[in-house]
Write an enzyme that holds these catalytic residues in place. Structure first.
Site, PDB file in Angstrom:
ATOM      1  N   HIS A 165      17.083  93.463  -7.586  1.00 37.55           N
ATOM      2  CA  HIS A 165      16.742  92.366  -6.679  1.00 37.55           C
ATOM      3  C   HIS A 165      16.556  91.067  -7.484  1.00 37.55           C
ATOM      4  O   HIS A 165      17.131  90.032  -7.146  1.00 37.55           O
ATOM      5  CB  HIS A 165      15.463  92.731  -5.922  1.00 37.55           C
ATOM      6  CG  HIS A 165      14.931  91.666  -5.009  1.00 37.55           C
ATOM      7  ND1 HIS A 165      14.998  91.749  -3.632  1.00 37.55           N
ATOM      8  CD2 HIS A 165      14.301  90.487  -5.265  1.00 37.55           C
ATOM      9  CE1 HIS A 165      14.442  90.679  -3.094  1.00 37.55           C
ATOM     10  NE2 HIS A 165      14.008  89.889  -4.063  1.00 37.55           N
ATOM     11  N   HIS A 169      18.912  87.495  -7.811  1.00 41.42           N
ATOM     12  CA  HIS A 169      18.483  86.094  -7.614  1.00 41.42           C
ATOM     13  C   HIS A 169      19.239  85.192  -8.592  1.00 41.42           C
ATOM     14  O   HIS A 169      19.567  84.050  -8.270  1.00 41.42           O
ATOM     15  CB  HIS A 169      16.975  85.961  -7.832  1.00 41.42           C
ATOM     16  CG  HIS A 169      16.177  86.250  -6.599  1.00 41.42           C
ATOM     17  ND1 HIS A 169      16.423  85.641  -5.380  1.00 41.42           N
ATOM     18  CD2 HIS A 169      15.107  87.069  -6.386  1.00 41.42           C
ATOM     19  CE1 HIS A 169      15.558  86.082  -4.480  1.00 41.42           C
ATOM     20  NE2 HIS A 169      14.752  86.955  -5.052  1.00 41.42           N
ATOM     21  N   TYR A 180      15.762  77.814  -1.341  1.00 40.52           N
ATOM     22  CA  TYR A 180      14.736  78.839  -1.132  1.00 40.52           C
ATOM     23  C   TYR A 180      13.726  78.425  -0.061  1.00 40.52           C
ATOM     24  O   TYR A 180      12.520  78.421  -0.288  1.00 40.52           O
ATOM     25  CB  TYR A 180      14.045  79.117  -2.463  1.00 40.52           C
ATOM     26  CG  TYR A 180      13.469  80.509  -2.600  1.00 40.52           C
ATOM     27  CD1 TYR A 180      14.240  81.640  -2.395  1.00 40.52           C
ATOM     28  CD2 TYR A 180      12.143  80.695  -2.967  1.00 40.52           C
ATOM     29  CE1 TYR A 180      13.714  82.908  -2.543  1.00 40.52           C
ATOM     30  CE2 TYR A 180      11.598  81.963  -3.120  1.00 40.52           C
ATOM     31  CZ  TYR A 180      12.408  83.063  -2.898  1.00 40.52           C
ATOM     32  OH  TYR A 180      11.878  84.330  -3.045  1.00 40.52           O
ATOM     33  N   ASP A 266       5.189  81.282   3.041  1.00 42.87           N
ATOM     34  CA  ASP A 266       6.309  81.963   2.374  1.00 42.87           C
ATOM     35  C   ASP A 266       7.588  81.128   2.482  1.00 42.87           C
ATOM     36  O   ASP A 266       8.668  81.648   2.733  1.00 42.87           O
ATOM     37  CB  ASP A 266       6.502  83.362   2.991  1.00 42.87           C
ATOM     38  CG  ASP A 266       7.492  84.222   2.206  1.00 42.87           C
ATOM     39  OD1 ASP A 266       7.575  84.068   0.977  1.00 42.87           O
ATOM     40  OD2 ASP A 266       8.179  85.041   2.847  1.00 42.87           O
TER      41      ASP A 266
END
Lengths: 408, 98
Positions: A165, A169, A180, A266
């Site tokens: 993961h 990125h 993002y 987030d």
């Protein structure tokens, strides 16, 4: 394309320079010491890394793992293992080293991609970051892993999909560069989950229906009642317990979670709404069947490369549809699987009517996919609705005829 | 002095989203612990504004709010911009969390 990297040091260089001209002699001295230390560490690391990797070809995705020794300042981390070195006595070091290598091999074998940047960039991993650190991250240049607190979370190097993961990125950074925040950020996260899961499936040689489609299934300590951090198969169902609450990931656009584009939010829910494209990939893979890193993975990888900074869910869905046609042909089983998958998560491919998409989606299910029953039920419903409309129209026309007759 | 802290984002962002901030009041701490905390807070107060790297992914961010004598100071850092002083304060807080 050439990119320039800057070191994320504690105090930015321009501020250090400012501090050097401070009236306070102590401040000047501290700034000078910091600059000298940073320069020395940079030099040491460069020398150390080149020595460690002397047997490997430079620019050949060479791996180096460093041990932060529970510190949080990466330049202070100590060398732990490189390509030509012996196995470490530290399991975290070996797991990180192995995970970086498996992911590197996956990208090379499956997509012919040479490292994160496609040009053999060296792969640096850092373990034992901080104390009781419950996270792993990509800092823009390297991958960092925590040990977990041992109470809720275990070592983050224990999950290959988590390592892959973070690795991905980097790939996203060097390809689409997805911003993002909000939907583009959720796509960024989804790419990391998709390829993170594919690396795990590839290493286990699992077909789509054999895979667990979980991200971080080994991340929790044994006493914690949770399956994983996220579920691509069933977003929103990875955990539901008193400690963590319920998994907030949606699996359909109708449940898209609007969060503020702030750190507490987030960044607009990048780790939350990624559930929607995650589910679309899962459905595509299940419809196509076989190994998910083959046709589904290739369609997603080519779409990632064709995306950009501001790509939204709709844009990405359209791109996968187009790429599926380019790779496998118009109306191919692969393209129809993509079409139906996005429709199932509430995203219609632009320019294709919902009914047509559903009917075409049925063709994708000819070989027996998970969406077959849902597709049939929906088409039956649509036929029923159309029949009712036609009946109503006939009734209206007859009524009008009656009025005309009466009036005449 | 009252210290409140919260953690956001990261790989486990979905879990952290629902967690409330934690808080500690020096009035409720033994004198030596209160003094330790005060020292750590003083050391962590940044001398300069933090540079936020835009390329870090999955990095957690931290907000520590210190309320003391009617004044409120907010300290923020992320995994990618962590300082040893901030890390020491955070570590101490987590260790003494209620």
């Amino acid at each position: 394309m050439t990119r320039t990297y800057t070191l994320h040091c504690i105090i930015p260089p321009h501020l250090l320079e400012k501090l050097l001209s401070s009236d306070d002699s102590e401040v000047r001295q501290v700034a000078l010491d910091t600059m000298l230390t940073t320069a020395r560490l940079r030099g040491e690391r460069a020398v150390r890394a080149s020595f460690a990797g002397a047997a490997a070809t430079p620019g050949n995705a060479r791996r180096t793992v460093f041990d932060c020794q529970n510190g949080v300042f990466l330049p202070l981390a100590v060398f732990a293992r490189s390509e030509d070195g012996l196995e470490s006595a530290d399991d975290s070091v070996n797991r990180a080293f192995g995970g970086l290598g498996t992911t590197r091999d996956f990208y090379k074998t499956v997509f012919n991609r040479n490292s994160v940047d496609g040009r053999g960039m060296r792969l640096d991993g850092y373990v034992h970051f901080g104390r009781r650190f419950n996270n792993a991250f990509w800092d823009g240049r390297q991958m960092v892993f925590g040990d977990g607190d041992g109470r809720l979370f275990s070592d983050f190097t224990g999950c290959l999909d988590v390592i892959a993961h973070e690795w991905t990125h980097g790939v996203t950074e060097f390809t689409a560069g997805l911003d993002y925040h909000n939907q583009s950020g959720a796509l960024n996260e989804s790419m990391s989950d998709v390829f993170g899961s594919l690396v795990k499936q590839w290493s286990l040689k699992q077909t789509a229906d054999q895979a667990d489609w979980l991200i971080g299934s080994e991340i929790f300590t044994p006493g914690i009642d949770a399956d994983a951090l996220r579920s691509m198969k069933a977003p929103g169902h990875a955990f539901d317990n008193r400690l963590f609450g319920k998994d907030p990931q949606p699996d359909h656009m109708s449940d898209f979670v609007n969060l503020p584009d702030t750190e507490p939010g987030d960044n607009g829910g990048v780790h939350i709404n990624s559930g929607i494209p995650n589910k679309a990939f899962f459905l595509t893979a299940m419809r196509i069947g076989g190994f998910a890193w083959e046709a589904p993975g290739l369609i997603w990888y080519e779409s990632l490369k064709a995306s950009h900074f501001e790509t939204q869910f709709q844009d990405f869905a359209n791109t996968t549809y187009r790429k599926a046609a380019e790779l496998y042909g118009d109306d191919s089983a692969e393209q129809l699987a993509v079409l139906a998958a996005w429709q199932d998560v509430g995203i219609q491919i632009s320019g294709i009517l919902a009914g047509v998409a559903r009917a075409r989606g049925l063709a994708a299910d000819r070989n027996g996919g998970t969406g077959r029953e849902n597709g049939l039920a929906t088409v039956n419903k649509q036929i029923g609705a159309l029949t009712a409309q036609v009946t109503g129209l006939v009734r209206d026309v007859n009524a009008l005829k009656g009025q005309v007759t009466t009036g005449g | 002095m009252k210290v409140t802290w919260a953690t956001h984002g990261g790989q486990a962002a979905g879990i952290r989203l629902s967690l409330p901030p934690k808080a500690l009041d020096t009035d409720a701490l033994p004198a030596n612990a209160a003094a330790e905390l005060a020292e750590l807070v003083a050391a962590a107060v940044p001398v300069a504004e933090e540079e936020r790297p835009s390329r870090a992914r999955d990095a957690m961010s931290y907000t520590i709010t210190v309320e003391d004598g009617g004044r409120s100071t907010v300290l923020t850092r992320s995994d990618a911009t962590m300082t040893p002083a901030f890390a020491a304060l955070l570590d101490w807080l987590e260790e003494h969390a209620p």
